[in-house]
Enzyme design. Structure first.
Site, PDB file in Angstrom:
ATOM      1  N   HIS A  39      -5.366 -93.920  38.838  1.00  0.00           N
ATOM      2  CA  HIS A  39      -6.863 -95.603  39.245  1.00  0.00           C
ATOM      3  C   HIS A  39      -6.327 -94.925  41.310  1.00  0.00           C
ATOM      4  O   HIS A  39      -6.439 -96.465  41.858  1.00  0.00           O
ATOM      5  CB  HIS A  39      -5.685 -96.586  39.519  1.00  0.00           C
ATOM      6  CG  HIS A  39      -5.874 -97.176  37.394  1.00  0.00           C
ATOM      7  ND1 HIS A  39      -7.219 -97.406  37.149  1.00  0.00           N
ATOM      8  CD2 HIS A  39      -4.988 -96.501  36.636  1.00  0.00           C
ATOM      9  CE1 HIS A  39      -6.708 -97.414  35.391  1.00  0.00           C
ATOM     10  NE2 HIS A  39      -5.214 -96.918  35.095  1.00  0.00           N
TER      11      HIS A  39
ATOM     12  N   ASN B 272      -7.441-102.448  31.031  1.00  0.00           N
ATOM     13  CA  ASN B 272      -8.618-101.539  31.415  1.00  0.00           C
ATOM     14  C   ASN B 272     -10.393-102.176  30.380  1.00  0.00           C
ATOM     15  O   ASN B 272      -9.518-103.454  30.074  1.00  0.00           O
ATOM     16  CB  ASN B 272      -8.442-100.453  30.539  1.00  0.00           C
ATOM     17  CG  ASN B 272      -7.334 -99.576  31.480  1.00  0.00           C
ATOM     18  OD1 ASN B 272      -6.983 -99.998  31.893  1.00  0.00           O
ATOM     19  ND2 ASN B 272      -6.019 -99.005  30.165  1.00  0.00           N
TER      20      ASN B 272
ATOM     21  N   TYR C 122       5.461 -99.220  36.369  1.00  0.00           N
ATOM     22  CA  TYR C 122       4.378 -99.011  37.785  1.00  0.00           C
ATOM     23  C   TYR C 122       5.338-100.172  38.547  1.00  0.00           C
ATOM     24  O   TYR C 122       5.024 -99.873  39.926  1.00  0.00           O
ATOM     25  CB  TYR C 122       4.004-100.696  36.817  1.00  0.00           C
ATOM     26  CG  TYR C 122       1.970-100.010  36.368  1.00  0.00           C
ATOM     27  CD1 TYR C 122       1.149-100.603  37.139  1.00  0.00           C
ATOM     28  CD2 TYR C 122       2.489 -99.424  35.537  1.00  0.00           C
ATOM     29  CE1 TYR C 122       0.308-100.117  36.530  1.00  0.00           C
ATOM     30  CE2 TYR C 122       1.027 -98.694  34.320  1.00  0.00           C
ATOM     31  CZ  TYR C 122       0.037 -98.890  35.224  1.00  0.00           C
ATOM     32  OH  TYR C 122      -1.060 -98.861  35.064  1.00  0.00           O
TER      33      TYR C 122
END
Length: 705
Positions: A69, A142, A356
């Site tokens: 990303h 997404n 993350y």
């Protein structure tokens, strides 16, 4: 007349007119253009702290880009509820219908580096940070509701496989290479996701015209402690639309920032993008009633089984003031949840909770990344997490531990009744194992459901996309293995692709066999079971069933030349604007164009600085001289032919027979008039624009452009 965009830009310039240039210490700078030297032609002196500070900061401006990303853009917005979920959750932002919850959303591609194109065939990130009164909630989603893999331990392998190959750093932002398809052909659980990524969902027309999904199954917890599973959905008010694959490749060459520019310009012009915010809610006791596992991220919950309940609207209404400070420094993590929401045992989600947050420590260089303005919660932060690199909060007092008496016990722990986060209690039984439940081996049923739900043109696009990708492989073994795997989804599709790429054409369904298992791997991980889906088709899975009819925010290229019919131009421009569309005047030069009544009109674009692929539809203006000029302008003919090839609406003004005759598309009109309005029928043309595309035209579209 100034547009909202130009007014905002002017305001930014005016705000800075009285500011003096300073150093980082606030010292005003007299000369920022010349280094301090020993004499006029002398060496630069080390004492020049202004130059040293400027160069040292420049050398450190870049931070590590996101591993995935990396390329994206972000904007601010709000969520406004119209229906409370109080019966399901204590999360206030999902209950309060009186106020708006501010948010920041980042759209992105997955595989490409920061400098890649917006129009790659790829999944699009749809990550939202909700700034709620009870803390930040991150929904890291997404534009596709499922994923390639079932377990987070495979995520590094997936990313390594899809990224450019190690020995040559190619291809950029694309999956059409051996390592990706080698991995996919050995991972039958990816079958469903591959159908989505090879569909038109992977080449959206705009960020404003794609769906958003939370992907994972979450839990909602109400005041009584009762649990419901939930899937989060965002449905664009403008409908879900795509571009053609050939068009996507051309846009990448013409404007690699196409999606970024489209989003920012829409907001600056006051055309705020909106999505319906919806949920699929499943009682805890119904967890096992489906023919798939709710915890499996490669599966979705068909809307025919659990309808999406629309509970609010997300509106995007403000662009960033600084791209780096906001878009690059925003730090998302699915671990950021608030009271009333909890995690399910989805094994991909569980791994992302660590990954993350961990990547932000590395990328932003400090555990204090939540101090950055874009990441700060609305409510005050009180804890004993102190010091570290780039600490911004100045904590007062001597107490940085708990429990304590010197500080009166502060900060106190909050009871659940006071909003304190409490993890939902779940009972676990069984042995520790490295495996998964039986339903996780149901790899193909939803891939079949997705493919069978597509319109015929959508099926053709999937077949052509897979054929294109496999044609790029150097390994015939990988190509054949993938073709054989596809027989589990649709035999005819596999046969079509095999013929296109020169593979052996399969004559039967090849059930996934252990011969494809890598050496020393656990064969159980590669097994597959066949469970027939309870649905034959799902209308929600086809983009053919999306919202249509509106021309709002559609960019319509208006071709005109000297001698144009002034009344006709005025009428079409007015009609487009009335419908909410955006007319863009295009001519062969940027200087004023003279109309049939002597009025001069300056075009917005020229044939040499734009292309038809940047517009949703094309129309031409009449007037004998104008028609003759356009007919003798090769670039104008190319505009029209290319728009026809890409299945867009086209409108010819009255008395345009000469112009029509010069196009290659004129030879196709006898067989296929669909989406082409001839004779100046504005109502008909704009109706065609509202339909977005006329994919039926592809059967006879083979025209040079």
């Amino acid at each position: 007349m100034k547009t909202k965009k130009s007014q905002q830009l002017q305001a930014q310039i005016v705000d800075s007119t009285n500011e003096f240039l300073t150093t980082n210490q606030g010292v005003k700078v007299n000369d920022n253009h010349n280094s301090l030297k020993s004499h006029e032609r002398g060496a630069t002196l080390l004492e020049d702290f202004i130059v040293r500070e400027k160069l040292a900061h420049f050398d450190r401006e870049r931070i590590p880009e996101r591993v995935v990303h990396a390329r994206g853009t972000g904007v601010h917005g709000v969520l406004k509820l119209k229906k409370s979920l109080e019966q399901y959750t204590t999360a206030d932002f999902l209950n309060n219908t009186e106020t708006e919850t501010p948010l920041f959303i980042r759209f992105s591609t997955v595989a490409g580096f920061r400098g890649s194109t917006d129009l790659a065939r790829d999944v699009r990130g749809f990550a939202i940070k909700f700034y709620t009164e009870a803390g930040n909630f991150d929904l890291v989603g997404n534009n596709i509701p499922v994923f390639f893999i079932q377990d987070a331990t495979k995520f590094p392998d997936l990313v390594h496989a899809v990224k450019p190959e190690q020995d040559n750093e190619m291809p950029q932002a694309g999956s059409a290479h051996d390592t990706f398809w080698d991995f996919i052909s050995l991972m039958p659980e990816s079958a469903h996701m591959i159908m989505w990524v090879m569909s038109d969902r992977a080449i959206p027309r705009s960020y404003r015209m794609m769906e958003g999904f939370g992907v994972h199954t979450y839990k909602l917890i109400n005041a009584a402690g009762k649990v419901h599973f939930v899937k989060f959905h965002f449905k664009p008010k403008l409908g879900v639309h795509s571009v053609a694959w050939d068009e996507a490749q051309r846009i990448s060459g013409k404007d690699s920032d196409f999606h970024r520019r489209d989003l920012l310009e829409a907001i600056l012009e006051g055309n705020f993008p909106e999505w319906d915010f919806g949920v699929q809610i499943i009682p805890e006791e119904d967890e096992h009633k489906f023919d798939f596992d709710l915890l499996d991220p490669t599966k979705l919950v068909p809307e025919e089984l659990v309808p999406v309940e629309i509970i609010g609207t997300m509106t995007l209404n403000k662009v960033p003031d600084n791209f780096f400070a906001e878009v690059e420094q925003v730090a998302f993590s699915p671990a950021n949840i608030v009271s009333g929401i909890d995690f399910s045992d989805d094994p991909l989600l569980q791994g992302r909770l660590f990954s993350y947050t961990d990547t932000q420590f590395h990328r932003l260089g400090t555990s204090n990344f939540n101090d950055l303005p874009i990441n700060r919660p609305l409510n005050e932060v009180h804890n004993n997490n102190r010091d570290g690199f780039y600490r911004q909060q100045i904590s007062k007092g001597k107490i940085n531990y708990s429990p304590n008496s010197l500080g009166g016990g502060c900060p106190f722990q909050a009871k659940a009744s006071e909003g304190g986060f409490t993890s939902h209690s779940s009972e676990y039984t069984g042995m520790k194992v490295r495996t998964k439940s039986d339903k996780f081996f149901n790899h193909f049923s939803q891939a079949i459901l997705f493919y069978n739900s597509q319109a015929e043109y959508e099926k053709q696009h999937i077949k052509d996309a897979i054929a294109f990708e496999l044609s790029k492989l150097e390994s015939s073994e990988i190509c054949q293995r993938m073709v054989n795997n596809l027989t589990n989804i649709d035999l005819e599709m596999a046969q079509y692709i095999a013929e296109k790429v020169g593979a052996i054409i399969p004559q039967k369904v090849y059930r996934y066999e252990n011969h494809a298992v890598p050496a020393n791997a656990n064969p159980a991980d590669y097994q597959s079971i066949t469970i027939k889906s309870s649905l034959e088709k799902s209308e929600a899975l086809s983009m053919a069933n999306t919202v249509k009819g509106s021309i709002a925010t559609r960019q319509i290229g208006v071709l005109f030349a000297d001698g144009f019919d002034e009344k006709s131009l005025e009428n079409i421009v007015r009609a487009i604007k009335t419908g909410g569309g955006k007319p863009i005047l295009i001519a062969n030069k940027l200087t004023a164009i003279k109309g049939d009544k002597g009025t001069n009109i300056s075009p917005d674009k020229t044939f040499f600085n734009c292309a038809s692929v940047l517009f949703d539809a094309i129309c031409t203006i009449g007037g004998q001289k104008c028609v003759e000029n356009l007919a003798n302008t090769p670039e104008a003919i190319q505009f029209l032919d290319e728009a026809f090839k890409h299945c867009k609406a086209i409108g010819f003004d009255a008395n345009s027979d000469l112009l029509v005759a010069e196009t290659h598309l004129s030879k196709k009109l006898k067989l296929n008039h669909i989406g082409v309005s001839i004779g100046g029928n504005t109502i008909e043309f704009l109706k065609y624009v509202g339909e977005h595309r006329f994919w039926e035209r592809e059967l006879s579209r083979k025209i040079p452009s």
